[in-house]
Scaffold this motif. Structure first.
Motif, mmCIF file in Angstrom:
data_model
loop_
_atom_site.group_PDB
_atom_site.id
_atom_site.type_symbol
_atom_site.label_atom_id
_atom_site.label_comp_id
_atom_site.label_asym_id
_atom_site.label_seq_id
_atom_site.Cartn_x
_atom_site.Cartn_y
_atom_site.Cartn_z
ATOM 1 N N THR A 1 0.820 -1.220 0.000
ATOM 2 C CA THR A 1 0.000 0.000 0.000
ATOM 3 C C THR A 1 0.849 1.263 0.000
ATOM 4 O OG1 THR A 1 -0.157 -0.112 2.417
ATOM 5 C CG2 THR A 1 -1.930 -1.119 1.151
ATOM 6 N N GLY A 2 2.097 1.138 -0.465
ATOM 7 C CA GLY A 2 2.961 2.311 -0.530
ATOM 8 C C GLY A 2 3.281 2.892 0.824
ATOM 9 N N GLY A 3 3.182 2.078 1.863
ATOM 10 C CA GLY A 3 3.515 2.523 3.217
ATOM 11 C C GLY A 3 2.349 3.061 4.023
ATOM 12 N N ASP A 4 1.212 3.272 3.372
ATOM 13 C CA ASP A 4 0.098 3.940 4.052
ATOM 14 C C ASP A 4 -0.845 3.008 4.809
ATOM 15 O OD1 ASP A 4 0.887 6.450 3.250
ATOM 16 O OD2 ASP A 4 -0.401 6.477 1.463
ATOM 17 N N GLY A 5 -0.960 1.755 4.404
ATOM 18 C CA GLY A 5 -2.021 0.901 4.923
ATOM 19 C C GLY A 5 -3.292 1.081 4.101
ATOM 20 N N THR A 6 -4.339 0.376 4.469
ATOM 21 C CA THR A 6 -5.578 0.415 3.683
ATOM 22 C C THR A 6 -6.644 1.282 4.343
ATOM 23 O OG1 THR A 6 -6.235 -1.695 4.720
ATOM 24 C CG2 THR A 6 -5.232 -1.797 2.546
ATOM 25 N N HIS B 1 -4.268 6.297 7.879
ATOM 26 C CA HIS B 1 -4.760 7.452 8.634
ATOM 27 C C HIS B 1 -6.123 7.878 8.080
ATOM 28 C CE1 HIS B 1 -0.875 9.086 10.653
ATOM 29 N NE2 HIS B 1 -1.015 7.781 10.793
ATOM 30 N N GLY B 2 -7.053 8.082 8.976
ATOM 31 C CA GLY B 2 -8.412 8.403 8.571
ATOM 32 C C GLY B 2 -9.241 7.182 8.234
ATOM 33 N N GLY B 3 -8.661 6.002 8.412
ATOM 34 C CA GLY B 3 -9.331 4.762 8.033
ATOM 35 C C GLY B 3 -10.209 4.188 9.128
ATOM 36 N N VAL B 4 -10.838 3.057 8.796
ATOM 37 C CA VAL B 4 -11.830 2.441 9.677
ATOM 38 C C VAL B 4 -11.520 0.961 9.851
ATOM 39 C CG1 VAL B 4 -14.288 2.017 10.075
ATOM 40 C CG2 VAL B 4 -13.576 4.050 8.791
ATOM 41 N N ILE B 5 -11.560 0.500 11.093
ATOM 42 C CA ILE B 5 -11.432 -0.916 11.428
ATOM 43 C C ILE B 5 -12.798 -1.429 11.851
ATOM 44 C CG2 ILE B 5 -10.395 -2.605 12.991
ATOM 45 C CD1 ILE B 5 -8.065 -0.591 13.356
ATOM 46 N N SER B 6 -13.234 -2.509 11.240
ATOM 47 C CA SER B 6 -14.494 -3.137 11.626
ATOM 48 C C SER B 6 -14.204 -4.466 12.302
ATOM 49 C CB SER B 6 -15.388 -3.367 10.405
ATOM 50 O OG SER B 6 -16.593 -4.004 10.787
ATOM 51 N N ARG B 7 -14.740 -4.646 13.495
ATOM 52 C CA ARG B 7 -14.552 -5.881 14.253
ATOM 53 C C ARG B 7 -15.689 -6.854 13.940
ATOM 54 N NH1 ARG B 7 -14.028 -5.596 20.260
ATOM 55 N NH2 ARG B 7 -16.034 -4.562 20.152
ATOM 56 N N LEU B 8 -15.344 -7.986 13.345
ATOM 57 C CA LEU B 8 -16.336 -9.015 13.055
ATOM 58 C C LEU B 8 -16.113 -10.279 13.868
ATOM 59 C CD1 LEU B 8 -16.898 -9.018 9.189
ATOM 60 C CD2 LEU B 8 -18.156 -7.786 10.951
ATOM 61 N N GLY B 9 -14.853 -10.639 14.108
ATOM 62 C CA GLY B 9 -14.561 -11.845 14.860
ATOM 63 C C GLY B 9 -15.084 -11.736 16.286
ATOM 64 N N VAL B 10 -15.626 -12.838 16.810
ATOM 65 C CA VAL B 10 -16.123 -12.838 18.188
ATOM 66 C C VAL B 10 -14.952 -12.538 19.114
ATOM 67 C CG1 VAL B 10 -17.219 -14.196 20.000
ATOM 68 C CG2 VAL B 10 -17.930 -14.484 17.621
#
Length: 344
Positions: free
Chosen positions: A232-237, A259-268
């Motif tokens: 990802t060119g060093g940035d992350g997704t 930066h400015g991104g979102v993490i969604s928790r799906l795993g229990v």
């Protein structure tokens, strides 16, 4: 009838239990035609304390309506239906907001005298709000994919929606289980440009590529983080969908989100804390997700299955009858099966 009960870690039995009957006017009785074992079932399978009273198992099923209560409209005997992994009235304020998992009059399959989905029949509370009629016959080849609407496909979609996947965006899915693979499928459907799947089981990641993954990262920990950064060119997704539920998976998510991104928790979640310190604050990182309100998504996702655009049923790679359910649990726990279909 026969039903699956868990008596403790590694102790799954199929036993005779009372046949379900209408108890309330809002109930229906459904004969199960397909059910399955969920990855979330493996947590108690690995750690449940021994008990003399078995715990009814299963929260994903398709079935044929056999009887409806006097207050159930829109359903009749003979209808093929799918049941989301929680039951809900579909009318309360939370349901109206699309949060059926918080229904004021709903609940879970299995506890408090409610049948589990891994049985020959189920009494369905709040049947009118819970069940969705399917326009196919009970011998349709689409049944495996339609069964994913009860949980894993809707859950993967929930991860993609809550992490704001959109055309042109990048997303990393952590975990190559059925939910993670369905999250890849959902991200592709929503137009993600780059989809990185983190998993190390080749058979599963190959399916992930078929579902739309553009890259696969088999490494874990610091090496996995470095590899995603390279891609990802060093940035992350922009988005990260955490479909495992372990501490290491969440730590990875925090280190690969843009930066400015979102993490969604799906795993229990098997953790109780998330290290959201100064760095994530400065990066304007959002953490969201949770239990998917599957009922809210079924009508949206159903047409793609019916017309063959998507085939999430490919996540099922092993089929058993009721006599083989204990072996099915062992196969999933040993990672020799991705997701086990139960065919009565």
């Amino acid at each position: 009838m026969r039903a699956t009960l868990m008596y403790g870690a590694g102790d799954v039995r199929v036993e005779n239990v009372p046949d379900p009957k209408i108890q309330n006017p809002t109930d229906a009785v459904v004969r199960v035609v397909r059910s399955c074992i969920c990855g979330s079932d493996l947590w108690p399978y690995g750690a449940m304390p021994a008990s003399e009273e078995g715990r009814r198992m299963g929260h994903e099923f398709l079935g044929v309506v056999e009887e409806v209560g006097s207050e159930v409209a829109g359903l009749k005997a003979g209808d093929l239906v799918v049941a989301p992994f929680v039951w809900a009235d579909n009318t309360c304020d939370f349901c109206s907001e699309g949060l059926h998992t918080s229904c004021r009059h709903g609940g879970q399959w299995g506890p408090n005298g409610v049948d589990g989905g891994q049985g020959e029949a189920v009494r369905v509370p709040q049947a009118q709000g819970t069940l969705v009629k399917l326009p196919v016959a009970e011998d349709s080849a689409l049944l495996p994919s339609l069964l994913t609407l009860s949980d894993v496909y809707c859950t993967g979609h929930h991860g993609a929606v809550t992490s704001r996947v959109a055309p042109g965006k990048s997303v990393t899915v952590i975990g190559d289980g059925a939910v993670g693979l369905c999250a890849v499928l959902a991200a592709k459907r929503l137009g993600a440009e780059q989809i990185i799947l983190m998993g190390r089981h080749t058979g599963r990641t190959d399916l992930g590529r078929d579902f739309g993954a553009t890259d696969v990262v088999a490494e874990r920990g610091a090496e996995g983080i470095e590899r995603v950064r390279e891609l990802t060119g060093g940035d992350g997704t922009h988005a990260v969908i955490e479909a495992v539920g372990a501490t290491q998976a969440m730590d990875t998510a925090l280190n690969i989100v843009r930066h400015g991104g979102v993490i969604s928790r799906l795993g229990v979640a098997q953790y109780t804390e998330i290290p959201l310190g100064f760095e994530s604050m400065m990066g304007n990182i959002t953490v969201t997700g949770g239990a998917a309100p599957a009922r809210a998504y079924i009508e949206e996702l159903l047409p793609g299955i019916l017309d063959g655009t998507v085939d999430p049923g490919r996540a099922f790679d092993h089929t058993v009858g009721f006599g083989g359910v204990p072996d099915g649990y062992r196969a999933m726990a040993d990672r020799t099966a991705l997701k086990v279909l139960i065919r009565p």
